[in-house]
Design a protein around this motif. Structure first.
Motif: not given
Length: 360
Positions: A145-151, A157-164, A309-321
């Motif tokens: 699940x993605x929060x509304x803050x993530x388009x 992009x969460x997949x390549x972000x997971x690789x990173x 990695x997906x939960x952490x990637x989602x958190x990273x984007x949601x946090x705005x960091x």
């Protein structure tokens, strides 16, 4: 099974690799979710370098194309149908799709390394169909699940972000430690973004294209180095080492191109007792400077996809960091998918990440 959202003309289309250099947008059956699956209307899918390689060369690493198949594994969308055993997702949920489906029973899965499951079904890796369709089905366990803050675009992009994220963890670099990133493709730039977000410093980035290096500088690279393909790998390594204190080399290196000469240079640019990890996928057999890394106790590691990695990637984007949406340089509607692939494969377009959008 819950009833599906309306899908307009009730037709489904996919991007099919029929054979090498033969890519088509074709009508395909509308998939029905099994009891533990969800049906997803895919809203955004990124084109990965592996998709281009499969299209142009008929293989990626040790996986040859053996039959016509759908491409794509970087996708996000909206749940449009759910199986009878699915209770934690519902129609209308916005989700990112984790492309790998492990068995969840073998030793690797039970040890938490489900990405190394010997029977994993990874969408778009031959012989399995990918996610590049208007509608797909997928096990509910492997959508997030993605929060509304993530388009949807960011969700893809969460997949390549997971690789990173996996690459940073695999090489073992941490706050205040030096890192070399070879290659400013989407993965290299994602690695740079994650490294800066967690305080890795300094970060040295290399590429053959000056425009990519300028982009990396805007993203916070501490040093950039333009690779001259005519230089020997030992000379390139020497130049990179000169950017580090006392010319000792970097503590950690992530090779993100898969190119043999780049991997060799990365190894030789790594300081004694450092770690160099291969992230990019290149030739199956490569020549490496064995005595160079063995006699300096440089650890050589490999990376294969990601896990947890997906939960952490989602958190990273949601946090705005972390902001990576700017890496999407080109967008195409689904029925223009072939133009999207042409753009992604043409270096002269300046494309970093090309996405295919389903606006239905």
């Amino acid at each position: 099974m819950a009833s599906a959202l309306s899908n307009g003309e009730n037709k489904n289309y996919g991007v099919l690799l029929n054979k090498v250099n033969d890519l088509q947008v074709v009508e395909i059956p509308m998939p029905t979710p099994k009891e533990d699956e969800v049906q997803v209307q895919v809203k955004a899918t990124g084109i990965c370098g592996s998709d281009i390689h499969l299209w142009k060369h008929g293989e990626i690493g040790i996986f040859p194309v053996t039959r016509p198949q759908l491409l794509g594994h970087e996708s996000a969308g909206i749940v449009t149908n759910v199986g009878s055993n699915v209770h934690d997702l519902q129609i209308g949920d916005r989700v990112a799709i984790e492309a790998g489906i492990p068995c969840s029973e073998c030793d690797q899965c039970m040890s938490g390394r489900y990405h190394l499951c010997p029977t994993v079904v990874f969408k778009s890796t031959p012989p399995y169909d990918g996610l590049l369709a208007k509608y797909i089905t997928h096990p509910a366990r492997w959508v997030h699940k993605m929060p509304e803050e993530i388009s949807y675009e960011e969700g893809a992009l969460l997949e390549p972000l997971s690789v990173a994220i996996a690459a940073i963890e695999r090489v073992g670099v941490s706050f205040g430690r030096s890192l070399l990133v070879t290659g400013c493709g989407p993965i290299g730039l994602m690695v740079l973004a994650v490294a800066k977000a967690v305080g890795v410093s300094p970060v040295i980035v290399t590429d053959v294209q000056q425009s990519r290096l300028e982009y990396a500088e805007k993203m916070g690279a501490d040093y950039t180095y333009q690779v001259n393909p005519r230089l020997a790998d030992v000379d390139i390594a020497r130049d990179i080492r000169a950017l580090t204190p006392n010319g000792e080399g970097v503590e950690h290196a992530l090779e993100c191109t898969g190119i043999e000469s780049s991997f060799r240079a990365a190894i030789m640019a790594t300081r004694d007792a450092g770690t160099c990890c291969l992230v990019g996928v290149g030739k199956n057999d490569q020549s490496l400077p064995v005595n160079n890394f063995a006699m300096r106790e440089v650890d050589i590691r490999g990376l294969f996809r990601y896990h947890h990695t997906y939960p952490r990637a989602i958190q990273l984007l949601t946090s705005g960091k972390l902001d990576v949406k700017h890496l999407i340089t080109h967008r195409f509607e689904f029925m223009d998918a072939l133009k999207a692939f042409d753009t992604a494969a043409d270096y002269s377009t300046g494309a970093i990440k090309v996405q295919i959008i389903n606006s239905d």
